[in-house]
Motif scaffolding. Sequence first.
Motif, PDB file in Angstrom:
ATOM      1  N   LEU A 132       0.812  -1.045   0.002  1.00  0.00           N
ATOM      2  CA  LEU A 132       0.104   0.073  -0.114  1.00  0.00           C
ATOM      3  C   LEU A 132       0.816   1.190   0.136  1.00  0.00           C
ATOM      4  O   LEU A 132       1.523   1.504   0.974  1.00  0.00           O
ATOM      5  CB  LEU A 132      -0.889  -0.016   1.185  1.00  0.00           C
ATOM      6  N   SER A 180      -3.441   7.708   3.801  1.00  0.00           N
ATOM      7  CA  SER A 180      -3.923   7.103   2.109  1.00  0.00           C
ATOM      8  C   SER A 180      -4.344   8.202   1.428  1.00  0.00           C
ATOM      9  O   SER A 180      -5.232   8.912   1.394  1.00  0.00           O
ATOM     10  CB  SER A 180      -5.131   6.224   2.550  1.00  0.00           C
ATOM     11  N   ALA A 220      -2.854   5.248  -2.850  1.00  0.00           N
ATOM     12  CA  ALA A 220      -3.394   4.056  -2.154  1.00  0.00           C
ATOM     13  C   ALA A 220      -4.607   3.573  -2.094  1.00  0.00           C
ATOM     14  O   ALA A 220      -4.982   2.471  -2.331  1.00  0.00           O
ATOM     15  CB  ALA A 220      -3.040   4.367  -0.615  1.00  0.00           C
ATOM     16  N   LYS A 221      -5.674   4.559  -2.424  1.00  0.00           N
ATOM     17  CA  LYS A 221      -7.033   4.308  -2.446  1.00  0.00           C
ATOM     18  C   LYS A 221      -7.361   3.619  -4.063  1.00  0.00           C
ATOM     19  O   LYS A 221      -7.995   2.594  -3.892  1.00  0.00           O
ATOM     20  CB  LYS A 221      -7.913   5.598  -2.369  1.00  0.00           C
ATOM     21  N   ILE A 277      -6.041   0.047  -3.035  1.00  0.00           N
ATOM     22  CA  ILE A 277      -7.215  -0.949  -2.331  1.00  0.00           C
ATOM     23  C   ILE A 277      -8.567  -1.256  -3.269  1.00  0.00           C
ATOM     24  O   ILE A 277      -9.027  -2.287  -3.132  1.00  0.00           O
ATOM     25  CB  ILE A 277      -7.769   0.004  -1.153  1.00  0.00           C
ATOM     26  N   ALA A 320      -7.451  -4.004  -5.568  1.00  0.00           N
ATOM     27  CA  ALA A 320      -7.401  -5.349  -4.741  1.00  0.00           C
ATOM     28  C   ALA A 320      -8.617  -5.690  -4.334  1.00  0.00           C
ATOM     29  O   ALA A 320      -9.039  -7.212  -4.339  1.00  0.00           O
ATOM     30  CB  ALA A 320      -6.672  -5.090  -3.450  1.00  0.00           C
ATOM     31  N   GLY A 321      -9.544  -4.949  -4.097  1.00  0.00           N
ATOM     32  CA  GLY A 321     -10.728  -5.635  -3.820  1.00  0.00           C
ATOM     33  C   GLY A 321     -11.519  -6.199  -5.056  1.00  0.00           C
ATOM     34  O   GLY A 321     -12.263  -7.214  -5.101  1.00  0.00           O
ATOM     35  N   GLN A 352     -10.028  -9.447  -5.398  1.00  0.00           N
ATOM     36  CA  GLN A 352     -10.353 -10.253  -4.344  1.00  0.00           C
ATOM     37  C   GLN A 352     -11.863 -10.804  -4.965  1.00  0.00           C
ATOM     38  O   GLN A 352     -12.422 -12.121  -4.873  1.00  0.00           O
ATOM     39  CB  GLN A 352     -10.627  -9.860  -2.896  1.00  0.00           C
ATOM     40  N   ASP A 398      -4.514  -8.735   2.811  1.00  0.00           N
ATOM     41  CA  ASP A 398      -4.163  -7.825   3.544  1.00  0.00           C
ATOM     42  C   ASP A 398      -3.374  -6.855   2.981  1.00  0.00           C
ATOM     43  O   ASP A 398      -2.720  -7.061   1.815  1.00  0.00           O
ATOM     44  CB  ASP A 398      -3.393  -8.853   4.840  1.00  0.00           C
ATOM     45  N   PHE A 399      -2.835  -5.724   3.616  1.00  0.00           N
ATOM     46  CA  PHE A 399      -2.023  -4.653   3.197  1.00  0.00           C
ATOM     47  C   PHE A 399      -1.009  -4.191   4.018  1.00  0.00           C
ATOM     48  O   PHE A 399      -1.164  -4.484   5.078  1.00  0.00           O
ATOM     49  CB  PHE A 399      -2.975  -3.583   3.020  1.00  0.00           C
ATOM     50  N   ASP A 418       2.120  -0.930   4.476  1.00  0.00           N
ATOM     51  CA  ASP A 418       2.786  -0.052   3.907  1.00  0.00           C
ATOM     52  C   ASP A 418       3.996  -0.210   3.354  1.00  0.00           C
ATOM     53  O   ASP A 418       4.960  -1.000   3.563  1.00  0.00           O
ATOM     54  CB  ASP A 418       3.166   0.794   5.491  1.00  0.00           C
TER      55      ASP A 418
END
Length: 146
Positions: A58, A66, A70-71, A74, A77-78, A81, A94-95, A97
Amino acid sequence: MKILALDIGKKSTGVASSDELLMFAHPRKNLTGDHDQQFIQLLELLKSENHNLIVVGLPLELDGRSGAKAKEIIAEAGKLQSKLRLQGIDIPFDFIDERLTTKEAEIILSNSRSGKSKLKDREKSKKLDTLSAVLILESYMSSISK
């Protein structure tokens, strides 16, 4: 337990895989192409090897917040998944830094290449993505072993 680490990028995603004892991070072949092509490659990897977790680097801001990047990670990654679940693979994400991971990878790569011929930009980019994924995974394994 076996962990897969991803350094998600637009053109290429760096990949690293742990051993079962979570002692070593092994570089893997980068996922390349557009997001659909990268997903197919990830799906093949997950079907061929048993991983229990995917860790995604991230890219937080230097102050720890964030930011937009970073957003985006995320959100990506969503999507990954969700697409994996549709394929019958329900693996947690999981994330961690990853601030300055690319800089650290550049330094390592630069030091390992001293006195040798320079890498082409494309070749360097691939190696940086892979090395960044290894550093992300090493950092994650270190954080959970404490």
